[in-house]
Design a protein around this motif. Structure first.
Motif, PDB file in Angstrom:
ATOM      1  N   CYS A 309       0.891  -1.679   0.063  1.00  0.00           N
ATOM      2  CA  CYS A 309       0.129   0.153   0.191  1.00  0.00           C
ATOM      3  C   CYS A 309       1.128   1.338  -0.369  1.00  0.00           C
ATOM      4  O   CYS A 309       2.306   1.428   0.339  1.00  0.00           O
ATOM      5  N   PRO A 310       0.566   2.258  -0.507  1.00  0.00           N
ATOM      6  CA  PRO A 310       1.468   3.105  -0.287  1.00  0.00           C
ATOM      7  C   PRO A 310       1.261   4.049   0.657  1.00  0.00           C
ATOM      8  O   PRO A 310       0.354   3.814   1.180  1.00  0.00           O
ATOM      9  N   ALA A 311       2.696   4.256   0.895  1.00  0.00           N
ATOM     10  CA  ALA A 311       2.138   4.824   3.004  1.00  0.00           C
ATOM     11  C   ALA A 311       1.208   6.122   2.685  1.00  0.00           C
ATOM     12  O   ALA A 311       1.312   7.039   2.003  1.00  0.00           O
ATOM     13  N   PRO A 312       0.758   5.941   4.020  1.00  0.00           N
ATOM     14  CA  PRO A 312      -0.651   7.320   4.456  1.00  0.00           C
ATOM     15  C   PRO A 312       0.804   9.097   4.090  1.00  0.00           C
ATOM     16  O   PRO A 312       0.926   8.676   4.979  1.00  0.00           O
ATOM     17  N   THR A 313      -0.664   9.177   4.698  1.00  0.00           N
ATOM     18  CA  THR A 313       0.122  11.093   4.888  1.00  0.00           C
ATOM     19  C   THR A 313      -0.459  11.730   5.576  1.00  0.00           C
ATOM     20  O   THR A 313      -2.023  11.332   5.645  1.00  0.00           O
ATOM     21  N   GLU A 314      -0.515  13.400   5.723  1.00  0.00           N
ATOM     22  CA  GLU A 314      -0.657  13.542   7.048  1.00  0.00           C
ATOM     23  C   GLU A 314      -2.708  13.773   6.229  1.00  0.00           C
ATOM     24  O   GLU A 314      -3.801  14.484   6.255  1.00  0.00           O
ATOM     25  N   GLU A 315      -2.141  14.308   4.803  1.00  0.00           N
ATOM     26  CA  GLU A 315      -3.243  14.968   3.855  1.00  0.00           C
ATOM     27  C   GLU A 315      -3.479  14.035   3.090  1.00  0.00           C
ATOM     28  O   GLU A 315      -5.392  14.613   2.784  1.00  0.00           O
ATOM     29  N   ASP A 316      -3.658  12.878   2.983  1.00  0.00           N
ATOM     30  CA  ASP A 316      -4.073  11.432   2.880  1.00  0.00           C
ATOM     31  C   ASP A 316      -4.001  10.178   3.282  1.00  0.00           C
ATOM     32  O   ASP A 316      -3.062   9.499   2.893  1.00  0.00           O
ATOM     33  N   SER A 317      -4.605   9.976   4.050  1.00  0.00           N
ATOM     34  CA  SER A 317      -4.956   8.770   4.735  1.00  0.00           C
ATOM     35  C   SER A 317      -5.433   7.860   4.106  1.00  0.00           C
ATOM     36  O   SER A 317      -4.982   6.279   4.832  1.00  0.00           O
TER      37      SER A 317
END
Length: 534
Positions: A309-317
């Protein structure tokens, strides 16, 4: 060293290089020259520089990346595209007492310059070769010491000083010097920061055969090569030559591209480093790709399907497995792990030499946390922490004989994870990959201080890692054979993989003999057992 740090260093200290301006000069350093670059002189300088470029290379200008080097004929992986001696080079401060300032060779009986007491040489021959430049450096270092300042200018500043002294000796029309910094005496002060910026963007790191940084160097022909985060060539810069080596087949009319920054870093960090130091943003295929996932920012599938999975970010979890489309639920845990991991990486990087015990404690604690959060081996900052953890374990081995077996096995596990991470983000044959595989093979080949006894079933023994005995030696041999193949690409096929590649060849021969003795001994033991039973 970044431009900002160089600028701060210059503003905080006295000048390391004093311009040689005639006393009767009417030019003022506060007034810029109206003609810093003369077109005719520029053309002459450029023509002289290009004489060092082979006929099968051509300098061209593109609308996207400006001037660069293109192949006029195809070349194969491991081929040496360009080999030139650096125009100027300087050792890092922490290497000045352990390496020769002329040939960059390491030694235990180096001779120190009796005047500046800071620079060392192999012998009088190396000292005499370096003296035309060091005599200026020597005087500058003596002035700094006399002022009460115990610090020595950085390798970048000293390398820049050597360029300026060459300019003074060869004159303002010197092809090599003028190509790097072509500034009139009247504009020295006004353009100092610009000069440093130009210097930094044309600087390469000099390394030892295992890619450990030794200092800074400059080569105008090599500096013509543009950047890509997915390069087709590498520059393992080592004295006495800087070599540009093809990582893959490069076809005719294809541009030669190397990486200016660490390409194991995520896109945002690469772009930030390029903007800070080189003042541009990268538009290579890796940076502009719309691929579903980048291994540098990845988490294992929550359903353990083998996908990522792509690592989540604060902008897109929101994150889904690219293989089975399962939704990653523990995004907060992953985000916390990424944040804590980056903080730990910054701290370990700062402590690895000053307090290695504390640094290893941090890596020992943090690597399992990031792993349990699901980060893949190539994901940042897990890969960087794993590489540091491995280096710290290896450094501790000689001083801990009681824990030698445990530390050795932990180092092998860390080296295996490091290689897995690098293998996901670096092209086959990349010198960093080759060195990593070599380190794993050498660790596996180390004599086991206390080999683990067979304590489980055959199935459990087959799954144990690292293995022991003959199985361990066979794995070491296989790993080193693969390492030599990669080194032959990254360090050049004609070089036999460089100094490390030649060492690996000797290790392979030794292991083959050792395994032969092992098999012979086992055969004799079985024969003795049969005879005893009879």
């Amino acid at each position: 060293m970044s431009f900002a740090k160089l600028k701060a260093t210059r503003e905080a200290k006295q000048s390391y290089v004093t311009p040689n301006i005639p006393e009767n000069s009417q030019e003022s350093s506060a007034v810029p020259s109206q003609a810093v670059h003369q077109p005719a002189e520029e053309t002459a300088v450029t023509e002289k520089i290009y004489k060092a470029i082979p006929d099968y290379l051509e300098s061209r200008t593109s609308q996207t990346s400006g001037r660069g080097l293109w192949m006029k004929q195809s070349c194969s992986p491991g081929q040496i595209i360009l080999a030139v001696k650096p125009h100027a080079a300087a050792l890092s401060n922490d290497r000045m007492d352990s390496h020769c300032s002329q040939c960059f060779g390491a030694g235990n009986s180096l001779k120190r310059c009796t005047k500046c007491q800071a620079v060392y040489y192999c012998d009088s021959m190396c000292q005499n070769i370096d003296w035309p430049l060091h005599k200026h450096e020597c005087a500058a270092l003596q002035r700094i010491a006399a002022s009460g300042d115990p610090s020595i200018p950085s390798d970048a500043i000293r390398c820049l000083g050597r360029i300026m002294w060459k300019r003074q000796k060869q004159g303002p029309t010197s092809a090599w010097v003028g190509s790097i910094i072509n500034i009139q005496p009247s504009a020295y002060e006004l353009h100092t920061h610009l000069a440093i910026s130009l210097f930094v963007t044309n600087t390469f790191t000099i390394t030892d055969p295992s890619l450990t940084p030794l200092g800074a160097s400059v080569s105008p022909p090599v500096a013509l090569i543009n950047h890509s985060c997915d390069p087709n060539a590498v520059v393992p810069a080592q004295e006495p030559l800087m070599q540009v080596i093809a990582l893959r087949e490069i076809r005719a009319d294809e541009e030669i591209l190397t990486a200016y920054v660490d390409t194991t870093l995520p896109k945002a960090m690469r772009q930030a480093a390029l903007r800070e130091t080189y003042l541009f943003s990268c538009g290579c295929q890796l940076c502009t790709s719309v691929a579903d996932i980048d291994p540098r920012e990845s988490v294992w599938c929550p359903k353990a399907c083998g996908g990522m999975c792509p690592a989540p970010t604060e902008e897109d979890s929101l994150s889904r497995c690219t293989k089975c489309k399962a939704v990653l639920q523990k995004t907060d845990e992953v985000l916390d792990a990424l944040r804590i991991g980056q903080q730990a990486l910054d701290k370990v990087t700062a402590l690895q030499f000053s307090d290695p015990a504390k640094a290893r404690q941090l890596t020992t604690n943090l690597v399992p946390i990031l792993t349990s959060a699901g980060l893949t081996p190539a994901s940042h900052p897990l890969l960087a922490l794993t590489r540091l953890h491995q280096a710290l374990l290896i450094a501790e081995l000689p001083g801990a004989p009681a824990q030698a077996q445990v530390l050795l096995d932990e180092a092998i596990v860390a080296a295996t994870k490091t290689l897995a991470g690098l293998g996901a983000v670096l092209r086959a044959g990349h010198p960093v990959r080759g060195i990593a595989r070599t380190e794993l093979g050498k660790l596996l080949a180390v004599d086991e201080p206390a080999p683990a006894p067979n304590s489980g079933s055959a199935a459990e023994e087959a799954l144990r890692y690292p293995p022991s005995g003959a199985k361990r030696l066979r794995l070491a041999l296989e790993t080193l054979v693969q390492a030599r193949a990669e080194l032959g690409v990254g360090f050049g096929a004609p070089n036999e993989g460089g100094a490390v590649g030649r060492e690996v060849r000797e290790d392979i021969v030794r292991l083959e003999r050792e395994l032969g003795v092992w098999k012979k001994g086992l055969g004799e033991a079985l024969r003795d057992a049969r005879e005893a039973g009879a």
